[in-house]
Scaffold this motif. Structure first.
Motif, PDB file in Angstrom:
ATOM      1  N   ARG A  93      18.113  11.536   3.866  1.00  0.00           N
ATOM      2  CA  ARG A  93      17.772  10.223   3.302  1.00  0.00           C
ATOM      3  C   ARG A  93      17.088   9.112   4.284  1.00  0.00           C
ATOM      4  O   ARG A  93      16.118   8.769   4.017  1.00  0.00           O
ATOM      5  CB  ARG A  93      18.882   9.418   2.745  1.00  0.00           C
ATOM      6  N   GLU A  94      17.683   9.251   5.512  1.00  0.00           N
ATOM      7  CA  GLU A  94      17.081   8.342   6.632  1.00  0.00           C
ATOM      8  C   GLU A  94      15.835   8.941   7.030  1.00  0.00           C
ATOM      9  O   GLU A  94      14.655   8.207   7.290  1.00  0.00           O
ATOM     10  CB  GLU A  94      17.962   8.173   7.628  1.00  0.00           C
ATOM     11  N   GLU A  95      15.582  10.404   7.297  1.00  0.00           N
ATOM     12  CA  GLU A  95      14.269  10.721   7.604  1.00  0.00           C
ATOM     13  C   GLU A  95      13.247  10.731   6.510  1.00  0.00           C
ATOM     14  O   GLU A  95      12.065  10.539   6.650  1.00  0.00           O
ATOM     15  CB  GLU A  95      14.564  12.323   7.595  1.00  0.00           C
ATOM     16  N   LEU A  96      13.477  10.724   5.073  1.00  0.00           N
ATOM     17  CA  LEU A  96      12.624  10.411   3.997  1.00  0.00           C
ATOM     18  C   LEU A  96      12.123   8.936   4.203  1.00  0.00           C
ATOM     19  O   LEU A  96      10.858   8.933   4.117  1.00  0.00           O
ATOM     20  CB  LEU A  96      13.492  10.743   2.696  1.00  0.00           C
ATOM     21  N   GLN A  97      13.075   8.051   4.490  1.00  0.00           N
ATOM     22  CA  GLN A  97      12.776   6.461   4.343  1.00  0.00           C
ATOM     23  C   GLN A  97      11.593   6.389   5.739  1.00  0.00           C
ATOM     24  O   GLN A  97      10.664   5.578   5.582  1.00  0.00           O
ATOM     25  CB  GLN A  97      14.029   5.807   4.639  1.00  0.00           C
ATOM     26  N   ARG A  98      11.991   7.106   6.767  1.00  0.00           N
ATOM     27  CA  ARG A  98      11.097   6.908   7.924  1.00  0.00           C
ATOM     28  C   ARG A  98       9.633   7.335   7.713  1.00  0.00           C
ATOM     29  O   ARG A  98       8.540   6.705   7.857  1.00  0.00           O
ATOM     30  CB  ARG A  98      11.659   7.666   9.076  1.00  0.00           C
ATOM     31  N   ILE A  99       9.626   8.562   7.170  1.00  0.00           N
ATOM     32  CA  ILE A  99       8.138   9.065   6.792  1.00  0.00           C
ATOM     33  C   ILE A  99       7.562   8.359   5.583  1.00  0.00           C
ATOM     34  O   ILE A  99       6.559   8.337   5.940  1.00  0.00           O
ATOM     35  CB  ILE A  99       8.414  10.645   6.237  1.00  0.00           C
ATOM     36  N   LEU A 163      12.256  -0.848   4.350  1.00  0.00           N
ATOM     37  CA  LEU A 163      11.106  -0.248   5.366  1.00  0.00           C
ATOM     38  C   LEU A 163      11.721  -0.275   6.887  1.00  0.00           C
ATOM     39  O   LEU A 163      12.567  -1.291   7.041  1.00  0.00           O
ATOM     40  CB  LEU A 163      10.016  -1.127   5.124  1.00  0.00           C
ATOM     41  N   THR A 164      10.932   0.053   7.536  1.00  0.00           N
ATOM     42  CA  THR A 164      11.528  -0.165   8.913  1.00  0.00           C
ATOM     43  C   THR A 164      11.098  -1.613   9.370  1.00  0.00           C
ATOM     44  O   THR A 164      10.263  -2.018   8.659  1.00  0.00           O
ATOM     45  CB  THR A 164      10.798   1.094   9.944  1.00  0.00           C
ATOM     46  N   PHE A 165      11.564  -1.954  10.597  1.00  0.00           N
ATOM     47  CA  PHE A 165      11.178  -3.350  11.022  1.00  0.00           C
ATOM     48  C   PHE A 165       9.603  -3.589  11.270  1.00  0.00           C
ATOM     49  O   PHE A 165       9.075  -4.610  10.758  1.00  0.00           O
ATOM     50  CB  PHE A 165      11.807  -3.488  12.341  1.00  0.00           C
ATOM     51  N   VAL A 167       7.178  -1.955   9.742  1.00  0.00           N
ATOM     52  CA  VAL A 167       6.473  -2.156   8.500  1.00  0.00           C
ATOM     53  C   VAL A 167       6.600  -3.416   7.827  1.00  0.00           C
ATOM     54  O   VAL A 167       6.086  -4.043   7.229  1.00  0.00           O
ATOM     55  CB  VAL A 167       7.050  -1.031   7.582  1.00  0.00           C
ATOM     56  N   ARG A 168       7.831  -3.920   8.146  1.00  0.00           N
ATOM     57  CA  ARG A 168       8.212  -5.358   7.282  1.00  0.00           C
ATOM     58  C   ARG A 168       7.038  -6.100   8.119  1.00  0.00           C
ATOM     59  O   ARG A 168       6.689  -7.200   7.269  1.00  0.00           O
ATOM     60  CB  ARG A 168       9.670  -5.652   7.709  1.00  0.00           C
ATOM     61  N   LYS A 169       6.687  -6.164   9.337  1.00  0.00           N
ATOM     62  CA  LYS A 169       5.856  -6.977   9.869  1.00  0.00           C
ATOM     63  C   LYS A 169       4.390  -6.889   9.351  1.00  0.00           C
ATOM     64  O   LYS A 169       3.843  -7.969   9.047  1.00  0.00           O
ATOM     65  CB  LYS A 169       6.134  -6.921  11.216  1.00  0.00           C
ATOM     66  N   ASP A 170       4.109  -5.599   8.884  1.00  0.00           N
ATOM     67  CA  ASP A 170       2.844  -5.362   8.294  1.00  0.00           C
ATOM     68  C   ASP A 170       2.762  -6.093   6.861  1.00  0.00           C
ATOM     69  O   ASP A 170       1.723  -6.600   6.582  1.00  0.00           O
ATOM     70  CB  ASP A 170       2.475  -3.989   8.152  1.00  0.00           C
ATOM     71  N   VAL A 171       3.940  -6.051   6.059  1.00  0.00           N
ATOM     72  CA  VAL A 171       4.015  -6.595   4.663  1.00  0.00           C
ATOM     73  C   VAL A 171       3.773  -7.973   4.836  1.00  0.00           C
ATOM     74  O   VAL A 171       3.074  -8.789   4.015  1.00  0.00           O
ATOM     75  CB  VAL A 171       5.465  -6.229   3.902  1.00  0.00           C
ATOM     76  N   ILE A 172       4.230  -8.772   5.975  1.00  0.00           N
ATOM     77  CA  ILE A 172       4.156 -10.060   5.894  1.00  0.00           C
ATOM     78  C   ILE A 172       2.819 -10.434   6.467  1.00  0.00           C
ATOM     79  O   ILE A 172       2.021 -11.289   6.012  1.00  0.00           O
ATOM     80  CB  ILE A 172       4.878 -10.647   7.093  1.00  0.00           C
ATOM     81  N   SER A 173       2.223  -9.675   7.267  1.00  0.00           N
ATOM     82  CA  SER A 173       0.710  -9.894   7.599  1.00  0.00           C
ATOM     83  C   SER A 173      -0.283  -9.410   6.411  1.00  0.00           C
ATOM     84  O   SER A 173      -1.011 -10.552   6.215  1.00  0.00           O
ATOM     85  CB  SER A 173       0.201  -8.712   8.756  1.00  0.00           C
ATOM     86  N   VAL A 174      -0.047  -8.565   5.467  1.00  0.00           N
ATOM     87  CA  VAL A 174      -0.723  -8.612   4.384  1.00  0.00           C
ATOM     88  C   VAL A 174      -0.818  -9.676   3.363  1.00  0.00           C
ATOM     89  O   VAL A 174      -1.506 -10.272   2.995  1.00  0.00           O
ATOM     90  CB  VAL A 174      -0.521  -7.242   3.792  1.00  0.00           C
ATOM     91  N   PHE A 175       0.741 -10.124   3.239  1.00  0.00           N
ATOM     92  CA  PHE A 175       0.813 -11.475   2.433  1.00  0.00           C
ATOM     93  C   PHE A 175       0.132 -12.556   2.690  1.00  0.00           C
ATOM     94  O   PHE A 175      -0.341 -13.202   2.172  1.00  0.00           O
ATOM     95  CB  PHE A 175       2.302 -11.500   2.284  1.00  0.00           C
ATOM     96  N   SER A 176       0.153 -12.831   4.244  1.00  0.00           N
ATOM     97  CA  SER A 176      -0.426 -13.941   4.793  1.00  0.00           C
ATOM     98  C   SER A 176      -1.990 -13.728   4.447  1.00  0.00           C
ATOM     99  O   SER A 176      -2.610 -14.726   4.265  1.00  0.00           O
ATOM    100  CB  SER A 176      -0.135 -14.081   6.189  1.00  0.00           C
TER     101      SER A 176
END
Length: 468
Positions: A93-99, A163-165, A167-176
């Motif tokens: 499960r963790e490997e799937l989340q990472r990919i 999401l990994t840490f 990727v979370r930052k990328d979500v914030i960048s896209v939202f901004s």
């Protein structure tokens, strides 16, 4: 013979010129589709997405197969049909989340690239390739429209914890970038319509404060919205969400200091960044909001209490909130709160409470109930204020304190009104020094507001609270 052959031309001159970046970029529909598929597969990777035996739920099998066929995941990363060991299942499960997180990040980078290109100077775009600038702008507009139509903002926030840490930052960048695009691409209406038609968007962001791993990320996105007037209006149109945000501002318990402070920063921005919008909310929901907010003012936690008092002072002493101030200082229950805080153990809390209390005293048209309470307690109040220790060079506080003491001395008892069913109870409570509620407090506050809404407190009472 070889010497007669003309020398070869440099190889790079025969290379095909690279195509424009816009032609190599996937279409907006493809980016949104891939991103949606990855988020679907991320749901499968959650523990609740697996059955007790470790198999993937049938409802999500189509999303999983489509993502694999699209090349998003290697075959080995797909969850196995049966897992005998819980540890193996967790590892898979963790490997799937990472990919999947990596694929989400790839798509987000494409989105961010398309959104940020229109912000380049027009001269640079024209110099690079004539006419491409308009195409990029159109492409970004199409991507934004499809991004919102696919409900990707809500889906990304809902999946943020998976999401990994990075990727979370990328979500914030896209939202901004989306929020910033409003003026540049005339997309403000699209963003506003999305937020207004998807009330769960703000709910998801506020509820993110309940999960420490994503609390700060959600706070950053909330404060990005607070910079834009129409998004503030959409937020304040959901009183339940505002109430929930207030509940996260209280320190103590299992909630960390960082989370509660971040939530308070978000509340501060939504109330003060666009005062012409928030003042309508505070006037309309006056009793509901301050009934809850005064719970923070009376909190047992020092940080919560002081933050709440400072923000309250900023609101009441700000000119756009004149009517809100008059409503507040017309409530005898609120006067009671700040009179009690003048006796707080903390000197800092005493001083913050004083800067609210002085507005009650400075009101030239006090409601009868407020006038009676101040008159009955003026001697005690004067003695208490005279004990307030401060730096001798703090001239502003000394002037404020002397002004308040002078006005307390000048108070006169309001002539009693003819006896009424509720009048006796009010008079008795004032005589006994009890600061309990009154059924006529709201009406008195409204009357006082209408009569003095054009007046301004003395200049000395409009200053910001003195720093401790």
């Amino acid at each position: 013979m070889a010497s007669e052959v003309a020398p070869c031309m440099p190889l790079h001159l025969f290379r095909r010129a690279p195509a424009a970046s816009a032609s190599r970029r996937p279409r907006p529909a493809d980016i949104c589709r891939r991103l949606s598929e990855s988020l679907d597969l991320l749901l499968v990777a959650r523990p609740e997405g697996l059955t007790a035996g470790g198999t993937v739920a049938d409802s999500d099998s189509s999303s999983s197969s489509s993502c694999s066929e699209a090349g998003q995941l290697p075959e080995a990363a797909a969850p196995p049909s049966s897992i005998s060991s819980g540890a193996v299942a967790e590892a898979r499960r963790e490997e799937l989340q990472r990919i999947v997180s990596e694929d989400v990040r790839k798509q987000l980078r494409l989105v961010l690239e398309a959104f940020e290109e229109p912000s380049e100077p027009a001269a640079q775009r024209a110099a690079a390739c004539k006419g491409v600038g308009d195409h990029l702008t159109d492409s970004a507009g199409q991507l934004l429209a499809q991004f919102l139509a696919a409900d990707l903002p809500c889906r990304l926030v809902a999946s943020l914890a998976d999401l990994t840490f990075e990727v979370r930052k990328d979500v914030i960048s896209v939202f901004s970038a989306i929020v910033r695009m409003g003026d540049r691409l005339a997309a403000e209406q699209q963003v506003h319509d999305y937020v207004s038609n998807h009330p769960r968007f703000y709910r998801l962001l506020v509820e993110g404060y309940g999960r420490p791993e994503i609390a700060i990320h959600c706070g950053m996105m909330l404060r990005s919205c607070a910079r834009h007037r129409r998004l503030v209006a959409a937020f304040l149109d959901q009183p339940g969400v505002v109430t929930r945000l207030i509940s996260f501002t209280s320190h103590g318990g299992d909630r960390s200091f960082d989370v509660s402070s971040d939530a308070f920063s978000s509340l501060h921005d939504f109330l003060l960044m666009h005062k012409d919008v928030s003042v309508v909310f505070l006037e309309t929901k006056f009793h509901e909001f301050f009934g809850l907010y005064n719970g923070l003012v009376q909190s047992d936690d020092y940080v919560t209490q002081r933050q709440a008092l400072k923000l309250l002072g900023e609101i009441l002493l700000s000119r756009p909130f004149m009517k809100v101030m008059m409503l507040y200082i017309g409530e005898d229950q609120f006067l009671q709160i700040h009179m009690k805080l003048l006796r707080a153990d903390s000197k800092a809390i005493q001083f913050e409470a004083f800067h609210i209390f002085k507005i009650f005293v400075a009101n030239p048209q006090k409601p009868p109930r407020v006038q009676q309470i101040l008159y009955k307690n003026k001697d005690k109040l004067v003695r208490l204020l005279e004990t307030f220790a401060t730096r001798q060079d703090d001239r502003q506080f000394l002037e404020d304190r002397n002004t308040v003491i002078g006005k307390l001395y000048a108070l006169e008892l309001v002539p009693p009104k003819p006896s009424t069913p509720t009048g006796g109870a009010v008079s008795g409570a004032a005589s006994s020094g009890s600061f309990g509620g009154s059924a006529t407090a709201a009406a008195a506050a409204t009357s006082a507001t209408e009569s003095v809404q054009q007046q301004t407190p003395p200049p000395a009472l409009q200053q910001q609270p003195s720093s401790m």
